[in-house]
Design a protein around this motif. Structure first.
Motif, PDB file in Angstrom:
ATOM      1  N   UNK A  20       0.847  -1.192   0.000  1.00  0.00           N
ATOM      2  CA  UNK A  20       0.000   0.000   0.000  1.00  0.00           C
ATOM      3  C   UNK A  20       0.881   1.241   0.000  1.00  0.00           C
ATOM      4  N   UNK A  21       0.247   2.341  -0.367  1.00  0.00           N
ATOM      5  CA  UNK A  21       0.990   3.615  -0.308  1.00  0.00           C
ATOM      6  C   UNK A  21       1.014   4.076   1.149  1.00  0.00           C
ATOM      7  N   UNK A  22       2.093   4.792   1.566  1.00  0.00           N
ATOM      8  CA  UNK A  22       2.124   5.285   2.939  1.00  0.00           C
ATOM      9  C   UNK A  22       0.873   6.103   3.261  1.00  0.00           C
ATOM     10  N   UNK A  23       0.247   5.798   4.379  1.00  0.00           N
ATOM     11  CA  UNK A  23      -0.942   6.525   4.813  1.00  0.00           C
ATOM     12  C   UNK A  23      -2.240   5.935   4.305  1.00  0.00           C
ATOM     13  N   UNK A  24      -2.150   4.987   3.401  1.00  0.00           N
ATOM     14  CA  UNK A  24      -3.367   4.389   2.842  1.00  0.00           C
ATOM     15  C   UNK A  24      -4.032   3.482   3.881  1.00  0.00           C
ATOM     16  N   UNK A  25      -5.353   3.503   3.951  1.00  0.00           N
ATOM     17  CA  UNK A  25      -6.093   2.693   4.930  1.00  0.00           C
ATOM     18  C   UNK A  25      -6.062   1.230   4.483  1.00  0.00           C
ATOM     19  N   UNK A  26      -5.387   0.381   5.279  1.00  0.00           N
ATOM     20  CA  UNK A  26      -5.174  -1.009   4.890  1.00  0.00           C
ATOM     21  C   UNK A  26      -6.479  -1.788   4.816  1.00  0.00           C
ATOM     22  N   UNK A  27      -7.435  -1.523   5.757  1.00  0.00           N
ATOM     23  CA  UNK A  27      -8.702  -2.266   5.763  1.00  0.00           C
ATOM     24  C   UNK A  27      -9.533  -1.910   4.540  1.00  0.00           C
ATOM     25  N   UNK A  28      -9.573  -0.608   4.219  1.00  0.00           N
ATOM     26  CA  UNK A  28     -10.343  -0.182   3.053  1.00  0.00           C
ATOM     27  C   UNK A  28      -9.724  -0.727   1.770  1.00  0.00           C
ATOM     28  N   UNK A  29      -8.386  -0.725   1.719  1.00  0.00           N
ATOM     29  CA  UNK A  29      -7.707  -1.233   0.529  1.00  0.00           C
ATOM     30  C   UNK A  29      -7.964  -2.728   0.365  1.00  0.00           C
ATOM     31  N   UNK A  30      -7.996  -3.445   1.496  1.00  0.00           N
ATOM     32  CA  UNK A  30      -8.278  -4.889   1.444  1.00  0.00           C
ATOM     33  C   UNK A  30      -9.671  -5.134   0.887  1.00  0.00           C
ATOM     34  N   UNK A  31     -10.610  -4.355   1.387  1.00  0.00           N
ATOM     35  CA  UNK A  31     -12.000  -4.528   0.942  1.00  0.00           C
ATOM     36  C   UNK A  31     -12.136  -4.232  -0.542  1.00  0.00           C
ATOM     37  N   UNK A  32     -11.477  -3.152  -0.989  1.00  0.00           N
ATOM     38  CA  UNK A  32     -11.565  -2.767  -2.394  1.00  0.00           C
ATOM     39  C   UNK A  32     -10.939  -3.829  -3.292  1.00  0.00           C
ATOM     40  N   UNK A  33      -9.798  -4.334  -2.849  1.00  0.00           N
ATOM     41  CA  UNK A  33      -9.107  -5.345  -3.652  1.00  0.00           C
ATOM     42  C   UNK A  33      -9.917  -6.632  -3.692  1.00  0.00           C
ATOM     43  N   UNK A  34     -10.520  -6.984  -2.562  1.00  0.00           N
ATOM     44  CA  UNK A  34     -11.353  -8.182  -2.485  1.00  0.00           C
ATOM     45  C   UNK A  34     -12.525  -8.083  -3.458  1.00  0.00           C
ATOM     46  N   UNK A  35     -13.170  -6.899  -3.429  1.00  0.00           N
ATOM     47  CA  UNK A  35     -14.319  -6.682  -4.311  1.00  0.00           C
ATOM     48  C   UNK A  35     -13.899  -6.836  -5.773  1.00  0.00           C
ATOM     49  N   UNK A  36     -12.768  -6.243  -6.145  1.00  0.00           N
ATOM     50  CA  UNK A  36     -12.302  -6.289  -7.534  1.00  0.00           C
ATOM     51  C   UNK A  36     -12.009  -7.721  -7.959  1.00  0.00           C
ATOM     52  N   UNK A  37     -11.438  -8.496  -7.086  1.00  0.00           N
ATOM     53  CA  UNK A  37     -11.092  -9.885  -7.424  1.00  0.00           C
ATOM     54  C   UNK A  37     -12.336 -10.736  -7.575  1.00  0.00           C
ATOM     55  N   UNK A  38     -13.272 -10.562  -6.643  1.00  0.00           N
ATOM     56  CA  UNK A  38     -14.510 -11.367  -6.694  1.00  0.00           C
ATOM     57  C   UNK A  38     -15.314 -11.013  -7.943  1.00  0.00           C
ATOM     58  N   UNK A  39     -15.387  -9.721  -8.251  1.00  0.00           N
ATOM     59  CA  UNK A  39     -16.131  -9.302  -9.450  1.00  0.00           C
ATOM     60  C   UNK A  39     -15.498  -9.856 -10.718  1.00  0.00           C
ATOM     61  N   UNK A  40     -14.163 -10.084 -10.684  1.00  0.00           N
ATOM     62  CA  UNK A  40     -13.476 -10.643 -11.857  1.00  0.00           C
ATOM     63  C   UNK A  40     -13.473 -12.170 -11.825  1.00  0.00           C
ATOM     64  N   UNK A  41     -14.238 -12.726 -10.897  1.00  0.00           N
ATOM     65  CA  UNK A  41     -14.386 -14.179 -10.774  1.00  0.00           C
ATOM     66  C   UNK A  41     -13.091 -14.893 -10.364  1.00  0.00           C
ATOM     67  N   UNK A  42     -12.279 -14.224  -9.554  1.00  0.00           N
ATOM     68  CA  UNK A  42     -11.068 -14.852  -8.994  1.00  0.00           C
ATOM     69  C   UNK A  42     -11.406 -15.266  -7.563  1.00  0.00           C
TER      70      UNK A  42
END
Lengths: 315, 241
Positions: free
Chosen positions: A259-281
């Protein structure tokens, strides 16, 4: 804080092999400086140059402000060293071995008993060194390094070959050393756990170059956390994460997104999770994790097990 | 320098080198004792002391120097203590010079011990078999002078052996040099050129021709001192990787 050890563009070439390549390191006073690197990375060669045992092909090394090449004896008076090979005489007792070094450097007799007490070896000091365990030899080596209370201690792989109890003992000694003796400790090792629990500062050497240096807590804080993702398709997951702007490393069964310094790790996890699930991974596990020394080390020394993803692969 | 010498001497305590320093002269004494006790008629002191000196110079001295230098050097090579020593705030030449002086002192002590033990062995044999009591004078000064000359003529051999033993961490180069040197010294005994072989120089102190004695003594002692200085300079400037 001034520097106890300072090197500038320190270089050593052995015929065609560049063992140490322009290392500029700074060890602050009273620090426990973990000097990390794989076997053959150039740690021991750097230490030998600091001790004046081998001459640099270029650059300078200073111990407490004294240039090692210009005034080896002056620099040597500031340093005690525990080298990988102990160099004890098995036919003599521990006390006699220490006394030989004491005699050579002209210290009072009481100095031997003082350092034996520091390493808690007084009761075994009368035994012949050939009967000592490896842990006892390491402690005796540490005692020898502390003869005359030098302001700098250079310890090359001090836990090599020790059993878990011996390692724990040595770790405790090393962590307490600056407080007990006021010395600065330069500690070379390839054991990350040992350094993480002992060192206040680290320097990582890789293929002869110093690739990272700094205060350990600050390095951990400065380097942003990362999100680890276990998935059935790390290649597509890595490509998706890269497309979303993450720096990604990939292993056969997971990806790690920095993550970038200062980036919210929980929010980034959620966003990445959503992107992966939507792409059927399929995502088996996902979550932020703090940086460890191992993570930092692997990133800067790029071992073969973890391949940095330089280019996003087509999805 | 005195501290370095003192340290070198203390390292010999309970060491194999110290054992060798006693064992080699003892072997000559044992040989002389049994040789004498087997005899039927008394022989002069000169014969017993002369034969002991010859055995010492011809064979035991070169072999002992080979073994002694290897053992003394191995005290540092074995536990890899050179780095620890060379990292100390001490001029490195002192470490090597002290080592050289220590080896020379041990060889000198072995020469003296050989004389003493052979005298003891002959005396003991005479006590056990009074009829074999040696005849003629016991000229200690002359025997000591001969042993002293052998020591001086052996300086070049000692320097070469010590240099090799300290330079190479392995026993092999020193042993090959010492065994090879002794072998050629033995096979070239009667050859004129043998006098130029460092391992044969000590035994030339027993030669009847003055030129052999003078050549061996001059070369052995003179070149030996030069070699010792060169050794100290070379080793102290050399990097031990």
């Amino acid at each position: 804080m001034s520097a106890a050890i300072e090197t500038t563009e320190l270089t050593r070439r052995f015929k065609r092999h560049l063992a140490v390549d322009g290392v500029s390191m700074t060890v602050p006073e009273q620090a426990v400086y973990g000097f990390l690197g794989r076997n053959g990375a150039g740690k021991t060669t750097t230490l030998k140059m600091l001790l004046g045992l081998i001459r640099p092909s270029g650059g300078t090394a200073r111990i407490c402000g004294v240039d090692v090449a210009e005034d080896r004896l002056g620099a040597a008076r500031k340093v005690g060293a525990l080298l990988e090979a102990h160099g004890f005489y098995g036919n003599l007792s521990g006390r006699e071995n220490l006394d030989l070094t004491r005699c050579l450097i002209g210290l009072p007799r009481t100095e031997v008993e003082r350092v034996l007490e520091v390493v808690e070896m007084t009761e075994h000091a009368g035994r012949q060194v050939s009967d000592y365990s490896l842990g006892m030899r390491q402690r005796l080596g540490l005692a020898r390094a502390m003869l005359g209370a030098p302001p700098v201690l250079i310890l090359d792989e001090p836990t090599n070959g020790l059993d878990p109890d011996g390692i724990a003992d040595m770790r405790r000694f090393l962590a307490e050393l600056p407080d007990r003796t006021g010395a600065t400790v330069l500690l070379s090792s390839h054991l990350l756990g040992e350094i993480e629990q002992t060192a206040t500062h680290i320097g990582i050497v890789h293929q002869g170059r110093l690739v990272l240096e700094g205060e350990l807590t600050r390095l951990k804080a400065d380097l942003a956390p990362e999100v680890a993702v276990e998935t059935d398709d790390p290649v597509r997951a890595a490509a998706l994460a890269t497309a979303r702007g993450f720096a990604v490393t990939r292993t056969p069964d997971q990806i790690v997104a920095s993550l970038k310094p200062g980036e919210d790790a929980r929010a980034a996890s959620a966003a990445l999770n959503r992107a992966l699930v939507e792409a059927d991974v399929a995502v088996f596990a996902i979550g932020p994790r703090a940086r460890t020394l191992e993570g930092i080390y692997r990133e800067v020394s790029a071992p073969p097990a973890v391949q940095p993803l330089m280019q996003p692969e087509p999805v | 320098m005195l501290a370095a010498l003192f340290v070198e001497a203390r390292k010999l305590n309970r060491s194999l080198a110290a054992l060798l320093a006693i064992a080699a002269p003892s072997l000559i004494a044992v040989f002389v004792f049994f040789n004498m006790i087997r005899g039927k008629a008394p022989a002069p002191w000169d014969m017993w002391m002369g034969s002991a000196s010859a055995i010492w110079a011809f064979f035991m001295l070169p072999m002992s120097v080979t073994a002694l230098t290897a053992l003394v050097a191995h005290m540092e090579h074995g536990p890899k203590s050179w780095d620890n020593l060379r990292a100390l705030p001490l001029p490195r030449w002192k470490l090597y010079a002290a080592k050289a002086v220590c080896v020379l002192a041990v060889v000198a002590a072995m020469s003296a011990l050989t004389l003493l033990m052979v005298w003891g062995a002959v005396t003991l044999a005479a006590v056990l078999k009074p009829e074999l009591t040696p005849t003629g004078p016991f000229d200690l000064a002359a025997y000591a002078r001969t042993m002293g000359l052998m020591f001086l003529a052996g300086l070049l051999m000692i320097a070469l052996q010590l240099w090799t033993a300290l330079r190479f961490a392995s026993f092999v180069p020193g042993l090959v040099l010492g065994i090879g040197g002794t072998f050629f010294a033995v096979v070239a005994t009667s050859a004129k050129e043998g006098v130029f072989l460092p391992w044969q120089m000590p035994v030339n102190m027993l030669a009847s021709e003055a030129w052999r004695m003078n050549t061996a003594l001059g070369l052995g002692c003179g070149l030996g001192l030069v070699a010792l200085v060169a050794m100290v300079v070379h080793l102290s400037r050399r990097e031990v990787l």
